[in-house]
Design a protein around this motif. Structure first.
Motif, mmCIF file in Angstrom:
data_model
loop_
_atom_site.group_PDB
_atom_site.id
_atom_site.type_symbol
_atom_site.label_atom_id
_atom_site.label_comp_id
_atom_site.label_asym_id
_atom_site.label_seq_id
_atom_site.Cartn_x
_atom_site.Cartn_y
_atom_site.Cartn_z
ATOM 1 N N ASP A 596 0.866 -1.178 0.000
ATOM 2 C CA ASP A 596 0.000 0.000 0.000
ATOM 3 C C ASP A 596 0.903 1.228 0.000
ATOM 4 O O ASP A 596 1.598 1.494 0.978
ATOM 5 C CB ASP A 596 -0.906 0.007 1.235
ATOM 6 C CG ASP A 596 -1.912 1.163 1.214
ATOM 7 O OD1 ASP A 596 -1.786 2.038 0.335
ATOM 8 O OD2 ASP A 596 -2.808 1.189 2.077
ATOM 9 N N GLU A 597 0.896 1.987 -1.092
ATOM 10 C CA GLU A 597 1.824 3.116 -1.168
ATOM 11 C C GLU A 597 1.505 4.191 -0.147
ATOM 12 O O GLU A 597 2.387 4.980 0.223
ATOM 13 C CB GLU A 597 1.845 3.701 -2.576
ATOM 14 C CG GLU A 597 0.627 4.489 -2.965
ATOM 15 C CD GLU A 597 0.867 5.338 -4.214
ATOM 16 O OE1 GLU A 597 2.014 5.400 -4.684
ATOM 17 O OE2 GLU A 597 -0.093 5.939 -4.714
ATOM 18 N N SER A 598 0.267 4.227 0.334
ATOM 19 C CA SER A 598 -0.072 5.229 1.344
ATOM 20 C C SER A 598 0.611 4.949 2.677
ATOM 21 O O SER A 598 0.655 5.814 3.551
ATOM 22 C CB SER A 598 -1.587 5.290 1.538
ATOM 23 O OG SER A 598 -2.072 4.064 2.070
ATOM 24 N N LYS A 599 1.161 3.732 2.828
ATOM 25 C CA LYS A 599 1.811 3.373 4.082
ATOM 26 C C LYS A 599 3.332 3.374 3.979
ATOM 27 O O LYS A 599 4.018 2.808 4.823
ATOM 28 C CB LYS A 599 1.317 1.996 4.540
ATOM 29 C CG LYS A 599 -0.179 1.979 4.860
ATOM 30 C CD LYS A 599 -0.651 0.603 5.297
ATOM 31 C CE LYS A 599 -2.150 0.611 5.603
ATOM 32 N NZ LYS A 599 -2.656 -0.726 5.975
ATOM 33 N N SER A 617 3.070 7.188 -6.804
ATOM 34 C CA SER A 617 2.320 8.329 -7.333
ATOM 35 C C SER A 617 3.124 9.614 -7.202
ATOM 36 O O SER A 617 3.916 9.786 -6.273
ATOM 37 C CB SER A 617 0.985 8.468 -6.597
ATOM 38 O OG SER A 617 0.188 7.326 -6.809
ATOM 39 N N ARG A 620 3.636 11.582 -3.831
ATOM 40 C CA ARG A 620 4.197 10.937 -2.639
ATOM 41 C C ARG A 620 5.643 11.319 -2.340
ATOM 42 O O ARG A 620 6.007 11.469 -1.178
ATOM 43 C CB ARG A 620 4.104 9.414 -2.771
ATOM 44 C CG ARG A 620 2.689 8.887 -2.947
ATOM 45 C CD ARG A 620 1.900 8.959 -1.680
ATOM 46 N NE ARG A 620 0.551 8.433 -1.885
ATOM 47 C CZ ARG A 620 -0.411 8.481 -0.974
ATOM 48 N NH1 ARG A 620 -0.154 9.025 0.197
ATOM 49 N NH2 ARG A 620 -1.602 7.998 -1.239
ATOM 50 N N GLU A 623 6.207 14.256 0.155
ATOM 51 C CA GLU A 623 5.809 13.995 1.542
ATOM 52 C C GLU A 623 6.839 13.133 2.253
ATOM 53 O O GLU A 623 7.064 13.282 3.458
ATOM 54 C CB GLU A 623 4.440 13.305 1.566
ATOM 55 C CG GLU A 623 3.304 14.136 0.992
ATOM 56 C CD GLU A 623 3.115 15.445 1.745
ATOM 57 O OE1 GLU A 623 3.333 15.454 2.973
ATOM 58 O OE2 GLU A 623 2.770 16.454 1.109
#
Length: 983
Positions: A596-599, A617, A620, A623
């Motif tokens: 999961d790229e959000s993690k 993405s 990312r 951030e």
């Protein structure tokens, strides 16, 4: 009375014993696979030798043999004859024809009649699919000759499926092949049951073939008097051969000798009756399915038979993609359809695999020569052609009538207003009835194939008919019922438009093909129930093991790379790295699917981050970098010289001061898509600037059409990807005061935001567009801005009905007072990056340079298309890799030109608030009617407050507002300067 716990243990004990015994059993395998539970040890794959296929070696091609054919040899072309290696694979003279060249020949026709034309030809391995225009006596006797397509062929680079590092099959690399064949001149959609027929009078005729695309060798040309294929009885009567006896040859469908379409690819099926099969390993054991649905897509099998005589064919097939729908295949033997029944063989829908004997219980007999024979299986939608043509004509008629009605009504939808449509279009009722009657008549085509009438296709057909019949009752009410006629998801046009690709697509999966004697009828035995249960239990137990493709961690001597892409991309990456990168550098790489790229931030905090991450993405990297999680790639001495393959503006979002923390991997482009046919019909020019867009809007809106903008897509927040170009093109800076405040209060920014809102409030561009792709197909939005990664690929692969009727141009330019025209747009899609805490920084940089190099990106994109089809087009951020893409030159030029205008928004602490507030400004102006300056001033306060807070958090400002260090806002000129200095 026995207690419940005792009863439970008495029951569970034997079950556990059975499970243990079954788990200890050897796994079922009919692929000679190793008996392993983890698939870690590669299995032995089925090769061509196991299934009677002939080795694909070059053989001399002799051309067409037909007793009535008029042959025109290549010596008459008035072109230099070829004598190279490819030409020598053809038994007759040939000429190499390049793009733009003309092949001219003349011949005398002995009698008036219909003739077909065929060419002996071979496209070069480097050529795009050759296309041309064929004129007869200076004209096109039929419109289909304006676009003639010639075949290209692909073969597998080997006969054994390679194994990935987990023991599962991967696709064999596909290679373009310069193969000689006799190509009939057919319609470009390959929907007609026969080659194109041209009416010729007796006497001499002159033919001119202009090659408009590609490079190919052309040998003899043949004019053949047209005759329908004989039926089966006539075919048998014309033969004098004996039945073969006791012979059965099994061909594994997933291992064809060659094919003409890379979209047709092997797939994995876990049915116990499919061969080969393995309990734990995923084997490539079937061919096609959903990937084999385009009419004209064919696979070819070369095989040996021991003796000449009659043979029969049996297919192990399944069509479970579409319920109650029959698909068709065209069968040729040694380049010809033996008899009419094989021109369209029906395969009904089925929930499971079935043995399809061609001819039924009394199989057809086909004559085969002793030795090598070639069997071709081609998808065909010819039985549905009448319905397809009727639908296409109905869509044109509906669009024409809808345009006339919009012209009269001015696109008004007042339900209380009465219209006298019949006074202005007297034949409106007649035209509606004609559309409905044609559809009713051709509905019988579907019912003939599917008598039950229960297929979704038949039901959709009926809904469209009902809508049109409803309107014929009172044509004057069409303006208020346009949602049932030409607009909306339930309209007749939308129903027919959705039905069209369903009839055109013919999905079918094959497991095996049996070539057998008529006295041998292959039957696949049923799987014993005990075996089936045992396999299910073993699979159930195995399912608790971790997925190796998503397992994290690598050995100390491996570079760990997480990939934010599906498994087929990861498999190809692993194979390419193992075969080229590791041998060249000695660096071993282990790829895993990113959970999961959000993690990624959490993974970094937990110290389980990889060395390198791909497919991340574009928003990312910043951030992660601002939190010191990423490696500064610009610290490598050759960084500045390496990045000259990228658009300078594509790196701006990954720069903090003078450090760069990611590189672009894939790249999008926002361009103008337009329907040539509609704009030409309306006499509307293609706009190059926003000023010209505004000039054509009244004419478009007069016909109920409009211009689509990216801001119309969806709802919610309008991100930088949509809003930033308006600021860039007006020359507005995103930030002021060295990045410590917003720049949207400048006069240029106010002008950009005002125009962004006026496009909707004053000029009436659509506020929301559910699907520009669908509206573009149906002609309601014949022009607009969209991205190539989504829109372009969809139009190329899923909208054949408008093929050749659309084009692209640059993003509309903004004309500044000094005459400058800016076409800036965003474009970055996915990125590659390296984590700061890696122990393999040098190895990671070597890997990134290899991965993002022109050679690797070109090969990766080519292999994706070769293995999976054009739906998997890879738009690399490497500008040089664009040249390797198989797209029209004029489209490539537009995309390349737009990438010269690519500019990504710079990100800095607190910039997310500016992105959000620009969207809020647009909402306030458009929906709440707030004055633009008032809306901007309100947001400036919010943005500056957040930028200040974040600058304090990251150590750029002290608590009392004193600047502790400067923040450098990068520009395109900054990046270009790095490149120029390095070079």
């Amino acid at each position: 009375m026995r207690s419940k716990p005792n009863r439970f243990y008495r029951l569970i004990g034997p079950i556990l014993t059975v499970i243990s015994l079954l788990a200890a059993c050897e796994p079922v395998s009919n692929a000679q696979a190793a008996a392993v539970v983890t698939c870690a040890t590669p299995a032995t794959a089925v090769s061509a030798a196991n299934v009677a296929l002939v080795a694909d070696v070059p053989r001399l091609y002799s051309g067409l043999s037909h007793p009535l054919a008029i042959e025109i040899p290549a010596e008459t072309f008035d072109l230099p004859l070829a004598a190279d290696e490819i030409a020598q694979l053809y038994a007759k003279p040939s000429a190499l024809v390049t793009e733009g060249a003309v092949v001219t020949f003349s011949t005398t026709v002995p009698a008036e009649g219909d003739y077909t034309i065929a060419f002996d030809m071979a496209a070069t391995a480097e050529s795009r699919r050759p296309e041309g225009e064929l004129r007869v006596d200076g004209t096109f006797p039929i419109s289909d000759l304006e676009r003639v397509s010639f075949p290209i062929y692909y073969r597998s680079d080997g006969s054994v499926f390679p194994k990935d590092r987990y023991g599962n099959d991967a696709l064999i690399e596909q290679i373009r092949q310069a193969r000689w064949s006799t190509a009939d001149v057919r319609d470009v959609e390959f929907s007609e049951p026969y080659p194109l027929q041209i009416r010729l009078s007796a006497g001499e005729h002159r033919f001119e073939l202009t090659l408009t695309e590609g490079i190919a060798y052309f040998g003899s040309v043949y004019l053949v008097p047209f005759t329908p294929y004989p039926d089966y009885a006539q075919y048998l009567a014309a033969q004098s051969a004996a039945d073969s006896s006791g012979i059965q040859i099994a061909l594994e469908a997933e291992l064809p000798s060659y094919k003409n379409d890379t979209s047709v690819r092997p797939a994995t099926d876990r049915s116990l009756t499919v061969t080969p099969y393995d309990t734990y390993c995923q084997l490539m054991n079937t061919m096609g399915g959903e990937s084999w649905d385009q009419s004209g897509s064919a696979v070819y099998y070369e095989f040996n038979v021991p003796e000449a005589g009659y043979y029969s064919l049996t297919f192990r097939a399944m069509q479970n993609t579409r319920s109650n729908f029959t698909v068709f295949r065209r069968i040729t033997v040694n380049g010809a359809v033996p008899f009419a029944e094989l021109n369209a063989v029906a395969f009904p829908s089925s929930a499971d695999w079935m043995d399809v004997h061609l001819g039924g219980d009394t199989p057809y007999k086909l004559y085969l020569n002793a030795g090598v024979n070639v069997l071709s299986v081609e998808a065909t939608n010819a039985p549905y052609l009448r319905a397809i043509n009727t639908i296409q004509q109905a869509l044109l008629d509906i669009n024409d009538l809808a345009l006339e009605i919009r012209h009269l009504t001015g696109n008004q939808r007042d339900p209380f207003k009465e219209w006298a449509i019949t006074q202005y279009i007297p034949d409106v009722e007649e035209r509606l009835n004609a559309i409905a009657q044609n559809l009713i008549d051709d509905k019988q085509t579907l019912l003939t194939i599917d008598p039950s009438g229960a297929s979704p296709e038949v039901l959709t057909y009926q809904v469209a008919i009902d809508n049109i019949l409803f309107l014929t009752g009172d044509p004057d009410k069409i303006p208020i019922y346009m949602s049932r006629f030409s607009e909306g998801s339930g309209s007749a046009a939308q129903q027919l438009g959705s039905l069209l690709p369903l009839l055109q697509n013919q999905p079918l999966a094959l497991d095996r093909i049996y070539v057998h004697s008529p006295d041998v009828l292959p039957q696949t035995p049923a799987v014993p129930i005990t075996t089936a249960i045992g396999e299910e239990i073993k699979r159930f137990i195995y399912s608790f093991q971790p997925d190796p493709y998503q397992s994290l961690g690598a050995s100390a001597d491996e570079l760990e790379v997480w990939v934010n892409r599906p498994r087929q991309y990861v498999n190809l990456l692993q194979i390419m790295a193992d075969s080229t990168f590791t041998p060249e550098t000695g660096i071993r790489v282990r790829f895993s699917i990113m959970p999961d790229e959000s993690k990624l931030i959490l993974a970094n905090a937990a110290d389980i981050q990889p060395d390198v991450a791909l497919g991340v993405s574009t928003d990312r990297p910043y951030e992660l970098a601002i939190r010191n999680a990423l490696y500064d790639l610009r610290s490598f001495p050759d960084f500045d010289s390496f990045i000259d393959v990228f658009a300078p503006g594509s790196l701006l979002g990954y720069i903090i001061n003078d450090s760069v923390y990611a590189l672009p991997e894939t790249q999008d482009a926002w361009v103008t898509f337009y329907r040539r046919d509609i704009l030409n019909e309306l006499g509307i020019p293609v706009p190059e600037t926003w000023t010209e867009v505004l000039e054509i809007l009244p004419e478009l809106q007069r016909y109920g059409m409009n211009f689509n903008t990216p801001l119309s897509s969806g709802a919610g927040q309008r991100n930088y990807i949509f809003t930033a170009p308006y600021l860039f093109n007006f020359g507005a800076p995103l930030y002021g005061d060295g990045g410590f405040s917003t720049g949207i209060q400048s006069d240029e920014a106010v002008a950009g935001i005002r125009f962004m809102a006026d496009s909707f409030t004053i000029y009436g561009m659509p506020l929301t567009t559910a699907s520009f792709y669908q509206d573009f197909r149906y002609g309601t939005l014949p022009i607009g801005v969209a991205n190539i990664i989504e829109m372009y690929v969809k139009l190329l692969t899923a909208a054949p009905e408008i093929g050749g009727q659309w084009d692209i141009s640059l993003y509309p330019g903004t004309v500044l007072p000094d005459g400058t025209v800016n076409h800036y747009a965003t474009g970055s899609a996915q990125t590659s990056l390296m984590f700061r805490d890696t122990d393999h920084a040098e190895e990671g940089w070597e890997f990134l340079k290899w991965w993002l190099s022109t050679e690797t990106q070109s090969e990766f994109g080519e292999q994706l298309v070769l293995n999976y089809g054009r739906e998997y087009m890879w738009f690399s951020a490497n500008l040089e890799a664009l040249d390797a893409m198989d797209i029209p030159d004029e489209h490539r030029d537009v995309i390349a030109a737009q990438w010269e205008w690519l500019q990504e928004p710079v990100r800095l602490p607190g910039s997310y608030m500016q992105e959000r507030e620009i969207s809020n400004i647009w909402n306030r102006i458009v929906f709440d009617g707030v004055n633009p300056r008032v809306a901007i001033d309100r947001s400036v306060i919010i943005i500056n407050r957040e930028i200040t807070r974040k600058m304090e958090e990251f150590g750029y400002l002290s608590e009392d507002g004193e600047r502790l260090r400067e923040f450098t806002v990068p520009t395109i000129e900054t990046v270009q300067g790095w490149i120029d200095n390095a070079n």
